[in-house]
Design a protein around this motif. Structure first.
Motif, PDB file in Angstrom:
ATOM      1  N   SER A  70      -2.180  -3.713   6.892  1.00 23.54           N
ATOM      2  CA  SER A  70      -1.674  -5.320   6.629  1.00 23.54           C
ATOM      3  C   SER A  70      -1.204  -5.394   8.338  1.00 23.54           C
ATOM      4  O   SER A  70      -0.770  -6.338   7.779  1.00 23.54           O
ATOM      5  CB  SER A  70      -0.415  -4.384   5.999  1.00 23.54           C
ATOM      6  OG  SER A  70      -0.685  -4.030   4.505  1.00 23.54           O
ATOM      7  N   ASN A 204       4.325  -8.660   2.361  1.00 25.75           N
ATOM      8  CA  ASN A 204       4.803  -8.550   0.991  1.00 25.75           C
ATOM      9  C   ASN A 204       3.291  -9.274  -0.065  1.00 25.75           C
ATOM     10  O   ASN A 204       4.003  -8.941  -1.463  1.00 25.75           O
ATOM     11  CB  ASN A 204       6.042  -9.145   0.845  1.00 25.75           C
ATOM     12  CG  ASN A 204       7.432  -8.452   1.503  1.00 25.75           C
ATOM     13  OD1 ASN A 204       6.875  -6.910   1.701  1.00 25.75           O
ATOM     14  ND2 ASN A 204       8.241  -8.672   1.923  1.00 25.75           N
ATOM     15  N   ASN A 205       2.746  -9.955   0.392  1.00 25.73           N
ATOM     16  CA  ASN A 205       1.830 -10.231  -0.041  1.00 25.73           C
ATOM     17  C   ASN A 205       1.005  -9.285  -1.063  1.00 25.73           C
ATOM     18  O   ASN A 205       0.656  -8.699  -0.374  1.00 25.73           O
ATOM     19  CB  ASN A 205       1.131 -11.034   0.727  1.00 25.73           C
ATOM     20  CG  ASN A 205      -0.351 -12.067  -0.516  1.00 25.73           C
ATOM     21  OD1 ASN A 205       0.491 -12.605  -1.559  1.00 25.73           O
ATOM     22  ND2 ASN A 205      -1.264 -12.980  -0.562  1.00 25.73           N
ATOM     23  N   TYR A 206       1.009  -9.526  -2.536  1.00 22.87           N
ATOM     24  CA  TYR A 206       0.267  -8.709  -3.381  1.00 22.87           C
ATOM     25  C   TYR A 206      -0.810  -9.392  -4.472  1.00 22.87           C
ATOM     26  O   TYR A 206      -1.464  -8.752  -4.510  1.00 22.87           O
ATOM     27  CB  TYR A 206       1.498  -8.118  -4.404  1.00 22.87           C
ATOM     28  CG  TYR A 206       1.094  -7.488  -5.846  1.00 22.87           C
ATOM     29  CD1 TYR A 206       0.169  -6.259  -4.994  1.00 22.87           C
ATOM     30  CD2 TYR A 206       1.181  -8.106  -7.102  1.00 22.87           C
ATOM     31  CE1 TYR A 206       0.250  -4.864  -6.552  1.00 22.87           C
ATOM     32  CE2 TYR A 206       0.472  -7.153  -8.171  1.00 22.87           C
ATOM     33  CZ  TYR A 206       0.091  -5.672  -7.200  1.00 22.87           C
ATOM     34  OH  TYR A 206      -0.317  -5.305  -8.694  1.00 22.87           O
ATOM     35  N   LEU A 210      -4.845  -8.520  -4.535  1.00 22.26           N
ATOM     36  CA  LEU A 210      -5.224  -7.450  -5.951  1.00 22.26           C
ATOM     37  C   LEU A 210      -6.768  -8.398  -6.493  1.00 22.26           C
ATOM     38  O   LEU A 210      -6.804  -7.684  -7.171  1.00 22.26           O
ATOM     39  CB  LEU A 210      -4.107  -7.869  -7.204  1.00 22.26           C
ATOM     40  CG  LEU A 210      -3.901  -7.773  -8.273  1.00 22.26           C
ATOM     41  CD1 LEU A 210      -4.481  -6.118  -8.625  1.00 22.26           C
ATOM     42  CD2 LEU A 210      -2.960  -7.511  -9.416  1.00 22.26           C
ATOM     43  N   TYR A 219      -7.238  -1.964   1.924  1.00 23.66           N
ATOM     44  CA  TYR A 219      -6.318  -1.432   0.573  1.00 23.66           C
ATOM     45  C   TYR A 219      -5.065  -1.964   2.193  1.00 23.66           C
ATOM     46  O   TYR A 219      -4.747  -1.880   3.185  1.00 23.66           O
ATOM     47  CB  TYR A 219      -5.866  -0.891  -0.157  1.00 23.66           C
ATOM     48  CG  TYR A 219      -6.263  -0.298  -1.409  1.00 23.66           C
ATOM     49  CD1 TYR A 219      -7.349  -1.217  -1.641  1.00 23.66           C
ATOM     50  CD2 TYR A 219      -6.278   1.112  -1.430  1.00 23.66           C
ATOM     51  CE1 TYR A 219      -7.534  -1.596  -3.228  1.00 23.66           C
ATOM     52  CE2 TYR A 219      -6.809   0.587  -3.031  1.00 23.66           C
ATOM     53  CZ  TYR A 219      -7.337  -0.043  -3.565  1.00 23.66           C
ATOM     54  OH  TYR A 219      -7.387   0.939  -4.984  1.00 23.66           O
ATOM     55  N   THR A 220      -4.658  -3.035   1.598  1.00 18.41           N
ATOM     56  CA  THR A 220      -3.032  -3.624   2.181  1.00 18.41           C
ATOM     57  C   THR A 220      -1.773  -2.673   1.383  1.00 18.41           C
ATOM     58  O   THR A 220      -2.411  -1.640   0.252  1.00 18.41           O
ATOM     59  CB  THR A 220      -2.819  -4.940   2.220  1.00 18.41           C
ATOM     60  OG1 THR A 220      -2.205  -5.355   0.340  1.00 18.41           O
ATOM     61  CG2 THR A 220      -3.280  -5.343   2.784  1.00 18.41           C
ATOM     62  N   PRO A 222       1.216  -3.024  -1.017  1.00 26.79           N
ATOM     63  CA  PRO A 222       1.028  -3.171  -1.512  1.00 26.79           C
ATOM     64  C   PRO A 222       0.430  -2.544  -3.345  1.00 26.79           C
ATOM     65  O   PRO A 222       0.844  -2.441  -3.649  1.00 26.79           O
ATOM     66  CB  PRO A 222       1.359  -5.161  -1.893  1.00 26.79           C
ATOM     67  CG  PRO A 222       1.299  -5.365  -0.667  1.00 26.79           C
ATOM     68  CD  PRO A 222       1.750  -4.730   0.552  1.00 26.79           C
ATOM     69  N   ILE A 223      -0.626  -3.371  -2.030  1.00 24.58           N
ATOM     70  CA  ILE A 223      -2.234  -2.627  -3.381  1.00 24.58           C
ATOM     71  C   ILE A 223      -2.100  -1.087  -2.739  1.00 24.58           C
ATOM     72  O   ILE A 223      -2.294  -0.839  -4.095  1.00 24.58           O
ATOM     73  CB  ILE A 223      -3.304  -2.710  -2.707  1.00 24.58           C
ATOM     74  CG1 ILE A 223      -3.275  -4.266  -3.217  1.00 24.58           C
ATOM     75  CG2 ILE A 223      -4.524  -2.608  -3.688  1.00 24.58           C
ATOM     76  CD1 ILE A 223      -2.623  -5.159  -3.979  1.00 24.58           C
ATOM     77  N   LYS A 226       0.422   0.178  -5.136  1.00 16.17           N
ATOM     78  CA  LYS A 226       0.650   0.154  -6.472  1.00 16.17           C
ATOM     79  C   LYS A 226      -0.538   1.816  -6.605  1.00 16.17           C
ATOM     80  O   LYS A 226      -1.004   1.914  -7.664  1.00 16.17           O
ATOM     81  CB  LYS A 226      -0.087  -0.577  -6.851  1.00 16.17           C
ATOM     82  CG  LYS A 226      -0.443  -1.463  -8.245  1.00 16.17           C
ATOM     83  CD  LYS A 226       0.827  -1.337  -9.015  1.00 16.17           C
ATOM     84  CE  LYS A 226       0.551  -2.196 -10.476  1.00 16.17           C
ATOM     85  NZ  LYS A 226       1.635  -0.731 -11.899  1.00 16.17           N
TER      86      LYS A 226
END
Length: 272
Positions: A70, A204-206, A210, A219-220, A222-223, A226
């Motif tokens: 990230s 914050n981009n999801y 995704l 993975y960042t 947000p991912i 989740k």
């Protein structure tokens, strides 16, 4: 006496607004100190003693690499996006060419199109370039940022006198020298503001991660957060602990750049 009373009332109102703003962050931190099953059985406003265990859970799940991903994506998105948008702003201001007004209208129109509409075409484009399922698509998506381009067009127009550019050209300075030595320092507040916004949006981009990221090592945050949920159990405590740690860089950056952010947002609002 009246003036003092007014200051006291304003202070109380500001204090209340500050508490309202801080409360969601406090609640997120407090809930991250609970075991997932206990969050809905206790008063989450008061912290518990399970925070270390939640930290151990996310650290055992490749959190640091996701954190680094990230940071990598957000920093490069911010630098590349600001550079491209500032050059667009300078080019649209300093040059006269055919369809200039039409291009500016097109940039404005791109801000009205939801990003979800173009995600399929963007995915096909990245796949044809052979960089699908990497971090590069997460960076490239911020290079053609309609808001950033329009922001810098407006900021350059307000902050840089055309006479200054023409004088530099008469003195023999090339365009790169004019942009880096004259224009760039003049638009520093706008650059700082756009940098903060791009970093925040990228962090914050999801949706884009995704769609593009299928490998765990890419993975960042947000991912990753989740991914702590499975088909059988959602570890809310660990998720909230991850979100708490993910909020720290945003708070630090905002605290450091808050003055420049306000200056950039209010630049040109008052004309002398």
């Amino acid at each position: 006496m009246v003036k003092r009373s007014t200051k006291i009332i304003v202070g109380i109102i500001l204090a209340c607004l500050t508490m309202i703003s801080i409360f969601p962050f406090w609640l997120m931190f407090s809930m991250s100190t609970y075991k997932s099953e206990m969050i809905f059985q206790n008063n989450p406003i008061i912290p518990s003693n399970y925070f270390i265990e939640n930290i151990k859970t996310i650290m055992a799940s490749n959190f640091l690499q996701s954190y680094g991903n990230s940071l990598y994506v957000s920093v490069f998105s911010m630098v590349a996006g600001v550079l491209v948008c500032s050059m667009v702003g300078y080019g649209m201001y300093a040059y006269n060419f055919k369809w200039k007004n039409g291009l500016q209208v097109f940039i404005m129109l791109t801000m009205m199109v939801p990003a979800q509409i173009g995600i399929i075409g963007y995915m096909i484009e990245m796949r044809n370039m052979g960089i699908n399922n990497t971090l590069l698509p997460l960076i490239f998506t911020w290079l053609a940022n309609g808001f950033g381009a329009y922001w810098m067009i407006s900021f350059v127009r307000q902050s840089v006198p055309m006479e200054l550019i023409e004088s530099a050209r008469i003195d023999g300075a090339n365009e790169i020298r004019i942009f880096s030595s004259i224009v760039f320092p003049c638009i520093k507040p706008g650059i700082v503001t756009l940098s903060l916004l791009l970093f925040l949006w990228s962090w914050n981009n999801y949706m884009v991660p995704l769609v593009f990221i299928n490998k765990q090592e890419n993975y960042t945050i947000p991912i990753f957060v989740k991914s702590l949920a499975s088909a059988f159990r959602t570890d809310y405590g660990a998720q909230l602990a991850g979100l708490t740690l993910a909020t720290i860089p945003l708070l630090i950056i905002f605290i450091i750049g808050s003055k420049s952010l306000i200056n950039g947002l209010t630049a040109g609002a008052v004309k002398g």
